[in-house]
Write a protein that holds these residues in place. Structure first.
Motif, PDB file in Angstrom:
ATOM      1  N   GLU A 281       1.517  -3.820 -11.567  1.00 13.52           N
ATOM      2  CA  GLU A 281       1.436  -3.934 -10.124  1.00 13.52           C
ATOM      3  C   GLU A 281       2.307  -5.076  -9.641  1.00 13.52           C
ATOM      4  O   GLU A 281       2.531  -6.047 -10.376  1.00 13.52           O
TER       5      GLU A 281
ATOM      6  N   ASN B 151       0.862  -1.191   0.000  1.00 13.76           N
ATOM      7  CA  ASN B 151       0.000   0.000   0.000  1.00 13.76           C
ATOM      8  C   ASN B 151       0.893   1.235   0.000  1.00 13.76           C
ATOM      9  O   ASN B 151       1.517   1.513   1.005  1.00 13.76           O
ATOM     10  N   PRO B 152       1.017   1.982  -1.113  1.00 20.39           N
ATOM     11  CA  PRO B 152       0.379   1.748  -2.417  1.00 20.39           C
ATOM     12  C   PRO B 152       1.179   0.771  -3.263  1.00 20.39           C
ATOM     13  O   PRO B 152       2.314   0.449  -2.924  1.00 20.39           O
ATOM     14  N   ASN B 153       0.605   0.348  -4.379  1.00 23.30           N
ATOM     15  CA  ASN B 153       1.305  -0.474  -5.349  1.00 23.30           C
ATOM     16  C   ASN B 153       1.766   0.431  -6.496  1.00 23.30           C
ATOM     17  O   ASN B 153       1.467   1.629  -6.515  1.00 23.30           O
TER      18      ASN B 153
ATOM     19  N   ALA C 232       6.173   1.852  -4.526  1.00 21.20           N
ATOM     20  CA  ALA C 232       5.312   0.866  -3.843  1.00 21.20           C
ATOM     21  C   ALA C 232       5.886   0.627  -2.457  1.00 21.20           C
ATOM     22  O   ALA C 232       7.102   0.670  -2.259  1.00 21.20           O
ATOM     23  N   LYS C 233       5.000   0.416  -1.493  1.00 20.70           N
ATOM     24  CA  LYS C 233       5.443   0.156  -0.128  1.00 20.70           C
ATOM     25  C   LYS C 233       4.761  -1.093   0.407  1.00 20.70           C
ATOM     26  O   LYS C 233       3.572  -1.314   0.161  1.00 20.70           O
ATOM     27  N   CYS C 234       5.542  -1.871   1.154  1.00 20.28           N
ATOM     28  CA  CYS C 234       4.977  -3.066   1.791  1.00 20.28           C
ATOM     29  C   CYS C 234       5.172  -2.934   3.297  1.00 20.28           C
ATOM     30  O   CYS C 234       6.302  -2.801   3.777  1.00 20.28           O
TER      31      CYS C 234
ATOM     32  N   THR D 277       1.844   2.002 -10.290  1.00 19.03           N
ATOM     33  CA  THR D 277       0.702   2.374 -11.124  1.00 19.03           C
ATOM     34  C   THR D 277       0.993   2.259 -12.621  1.00 19.03           C
ATOM     35  O   THR D 277       0.084   2.246 -13.423  1.00 19.03           O
TER      36      THR D 277
ATOM     37  N   THR E 162       6.868   6.216  -9.724  1.00 21.95           N
ATOM     38  CA  THR E 162       5.910   5.668  -8.762  1.00 21.95           C
ATOM     39  C   THR E 162       6.655   4.867  -7.698  1.00 21.95           C
ATOM     40  O   THR E 162       7.765   4.412  -7.917  1.00 21.95           O
TER      41      THR E 162
END
Lengths: 469, 352
Positions: free
Chosen positions: B255, B211-213, B288-290, B215, B286
């Motif tokens: 994604e 969240n988010p991935n 992405a976070k985990c 785009t 962009t």
């Protein structure tokens, strides 16, 4: 593992040598095999410490030039191992040789500056505008006799200090040597075992499942071991202490700190030969010299207790008595009051012959239980005496020494004492241990009597007895 | 040698299923396994006590005493006292027992030469021995009162440190755990990784924490990356020493679709964030976070296994005992009876 922990050098010399690190501070680790060092920085070194410091065989006490050694001893115990580190510090100082200007320090608010040089870690605490101050941290890397500047800022001129330090050079040998009493203790150490070891051995070999005592508290074992040692000390162990003393003008000497009973008191003549001083029943030592009123009634103080005289008149008279009147070492023309042969003194008895009990001139002593002191007859004043007495062996706690020749007897005593104080132990078992104790105690006595056949026969030769050997 | 938990579980399932008697879930098995291990563990000490009082032999492999000691030696430990709170200074002669102590054995006093053992006394006994000058405690013969999980040791000698005293004790065995993950068909797949509460689940997916991935829309084949090492992948963690995590990233249709843990590493915790810079993955502009959450770690999931700690010679007893309890769970008296008979026979043999 053998029982001897010290190498011959450590045993005979009681010393350990080290090479100097060449710095102002040498930390020396004392070997655990040797008698631990004792140092009390608050006491006079010679009276308390049990070792001396030597540098190249020169004893460093009192503080000697050029090293002026001061020392500290750190004793630590970790995981049951005691470690002693003796730190020897050589004196370090810094003398101001050139006055500076503009420094901020005052006696109330000293300011610290680092001497420029060495490893830049010697600290001077400056208390005056000219840079006067004292060295508070000796630092490292500075040379003896060399001058170093204090830092100087704008408007300041640098003060200069001469650094004075003489570390023990690396070529020198530092030797720590135990003093004689400690070495003497060390010399006779092997003939003894400690009470602590006896208790631990007993717990290991006699107490536990499938052993003669299935369960016993260690406190119980300690109690019986100490009681046994007390009993043995009275008549089995060679635990006689001998004090050498001079009898003072008040003719009394306090009982020794660990006194249980006397063995013999003797006065020593100019050839070192001892002459036995006998106890006497001719006089006594009142335990309550009461003050009476004119009706003979003892008087009491505000608390209702009897008032006692500081000095017993009986003792006073005995002290003032002319002993020759008692022993009879008089010329015939002189009265000897107690055993007077004049016709009107017949009530005192007549001298038909010598009474060996009183016919001796070595002097007498009594024990004054009121004061806890030996009281001597007046003819012994100023004489050198030896006081032989026995103690109970427990004056020094768990480290008390027990002769190895009596070790087995002590185990048997403990075994018997523990089993005999328990219920549900068959009587024949108790009796077996009792006999065992008796036999071993007798053996210990014979061993410790130190009877050697050659010495025995030599005595018997004087008695015209023939001993074949 | 410990007993493999998977061997026991599969054996129990085999016996139960052969008789068509039902199914023992991993959750039930783990509870029962713990109960059984503790029962057997506690019985060691009762048996030991009995063997001490029985005739003994010193013949190799025949001594019951030696055998039973071997059984519980894995649980025997020595260690210093602890301070509460941890890391605080020991200020007096009252020493806390180790936190994992289950049965106290003995204690030794490190302030005495060669660390003599400490005699444990009741308060009454202590009050008596201190009255006698012959029996008062010394550093060579120390005593202690054992109250409130603390040893009050005499003689009290300052300065104090927690390692003044060393405890010899039996620790409690760890709970056995049959770890698993749920397969695609809903089946339980055994996870042989050794259970550690703060270990990231091995071979698990972290994708649900994204969240988010990304785009953008560029496909990327599965790639193994190491956060903090691989370019464009950073990790924000509370523990600077956290290391070793390797995950496989798969990107599809712009994604991240897969974040599979390859190597769990050590030192990570809930709240750590793995950031993926899109430019390093063909997803420029962009990020992405985990976010790692509790279900990603062993303690918050079913992952990670712990074997039985009791020795392999007890394996049959473990299996039979679990079967006995399984019979209770699935309400089958025959299982209970058969298992109980077997266990009783074993017991008779071992005490005869």
């Amino acid at each position: 593992m053998g029982l001897i922990k010290q190498n011959p050098s450590q045993y005979y010399t009681g010393s350990q040598s080290y090479t100097s690190g060449g710095t102002n501070s040498n930390a020396l680790t004392w070997p655990t095999e040797l008698t631990p060092l004792i140092w009390d920085s608050t006491a006079t070194p010679q009276s308390i410490n049990n070792y001396d410091v030597y540098v190249d065989n020169v004893r460093q006490y009192p503080a000697l030039s050029p090293y002026y050694i001061t020392q500290s001893l750190a004793t630590t115990m970790a995981s049951g191992v005691q470690t002693q580190v003796l730190t020897l510090n050589t004196a370090v100082s810094a003398t101001q040789t050139v006055a500076g200007t503009g420094y901020n320090g005052t006696p109330a608010n000293p300011v610290t500056y680092v001497l420029i040089g060495g490893n830049n870690d010697a600290v001077i605490s400056v208390v005056g505008a000219s840079g006067t101050g004292t060295l508070t941290s000796p630092g490292t890397g500075y040379s003896n006799g060399v001058s170093y500047n204090l830092p100087a800022g704008i408007g300041q001129t640098a003060a200069v200090y001469t650094y004075n330090a003489t570390p023990i050079p690396t070529s020198s040998i530092i030797t720590i040597k135990l003093t004689n009493p400690s070495i003497w203790d060390n010399y006779q150490n092997y003939q003894y075992t400690s009470l602590k070891d006896i208790i631990n051995n007993f717990m290991l070999s006699y107490v536990g499942i499938d052993r003669v005592i299935s369960k016993a508290k260690r406190s119980e074992v300690i109690f019986h071991a100490k009681r046994g040692l007390q009993e043995f000390s009275y008549d089995t162990l060679k635990s006689i202490n001998i004090q050498e003393l001079t009898i003072p003008a008040n003719l009394s000497l306090p009982l020794p700190q660990d006194y249980v009973n006397y063995v013999q008191l003797s006065h020593i003549d100019s050839m070192g030969i001892k002459h036995i001083i006998y106890p006497t029943t001719l006089t006594t030592n009142p335990t309550a010299p009461l003050i009476q009123d004119n009706q003979g009634i003892p008087t009491q103080d505000d608390f209702g207790d009897n008032i006692e005289s500081q000095q017993s008149i009986t003792n006073e008279n005995w002290r003032n008595a002319n002993q020759r009147n008692i022993t009879g070492t008089n010329f015939e023309s002189t009265d000897a009051n107690v055993y007077n042969w004049n016709w009107w003194k017949t009530a005192y008895g007549q001298r038909y012959g010598m009474q060996p009990e009183i016919s001796q001139q070595n002097g007498w002593f009594t024990i004054d239980n009121r004061r806890g002191a030996f009281a001597f007859s007046s003819d012994l004043q100023g004489k050198l005496i030896t006081l032989e007495y026995i103690s109970d062996g427990l004056a020094f706690g768990d480290d008390t020494k027990v002769p190895k020749m009596a070790e087995d007897a002590l185990y048997s005593h403990m075994l018997y004492s523990i089993t005999s104080t328990r219920v549900n132990i068959p009587e024949y078992v108790v009796q077996r241990y009792k006999k065992d104790r008796s036999v071993k105690l007798r053996n210990a006595k014979i061993r410790l009597s130190n009877i050697k056949l050659s010495e025995f026969t030599q005595v018997m030769r004087g008695k015209s007895k023939w001993i074949k050997h | 040698m410990a007993i493999n938990v998977n061997t026991v579980y599969t054996t129990v399932l085999t016996i139960l299923n052969k008789e068509q008697r039902g199914y023992l879930t991993p959750f039930e098995f783990n509870k029962v396994a713990n109960q059984v291990q503790l029962e057997i563990f506690e019985k060691f000490f009762e048996d030991y006590n009995q063997y001490i009082r029985m005739p003994k032999t010193d013949v190799e492999f025949a001594s019951r005493m030696d055998h039973i000691r071997e059984e519980f030696q894995v649980f025997e430990k020595t260690g210093p006292s602890i301070t509460i709170p941890a890391g605080s200074a020991q200020t007096d002669n009252v020493y806390n027992q180790p936190s994992d102590l289950h049965r106290f054995g003995s204690a030794s006093w490190n302030k005495g030469v060669n660390s003599p053992s400490i005699e444990i006394l009741s308060n009454r006994d202590y009050n008596q021995i201190k009255l006698s000058p012959l029996t008062q405690p010394t550093n060579n013969f120390p005593v202690a009162k054992y109250q409130q999980d603390k040893l009050t040791i005499f003689p009290a000698s300052s300065p104090y440190a927690s390692d003044d005293v060393t405890f010899n004790y039996i620790r409690k065995p760890g709970n056995p755990r049959w770890g698993y993950q749920v397969g695609a068909l809903g089946q339980f797949i055994y996870d042989p990784t050794i259970f550690q509460p703060d270990l990231i689940n091995a071979n698990s997916s972290l994708a649900q924490g994204l969240n988010p991935n990304f785009t953008a829309a560029t496909a990327l084949a599965a790639t193994a990356i190491t956060p903090g090492v691989t370019a464009g992948v950073t990790i924000t963690t509370a523990n600077a020493a956290a290391t070793g995590l390797v995950i496989t990233v798969s990107i599809n249709n712009g994604e991240i679709v897969q974040l599979q843990v390859q190597t769990p590493g050590t030192g990570y915790s809930v709240g750590d964030v793995i950031s993926f810079n899109g430019s390093s993955f063909g997803q420029a502009g962009t990020v992405a976070k985990c976010f790692l959450s509790a279900p990603n770690f062993n303690s918050g999931s079913t992952f990670g296994s712990t074997d039985f700690e009791i020795s392999g010679s007890m394996q049959t007893e473990v299996v039979l005992s679990i079967l006995k309890y399984s019979g209770v769970i699935i309400r089958d008296p025959q299982i209970i009876q058969a298992a109980s008979q077997e266990l009783a026979q074993d017991e008779v043999n071992s005490k005869r």
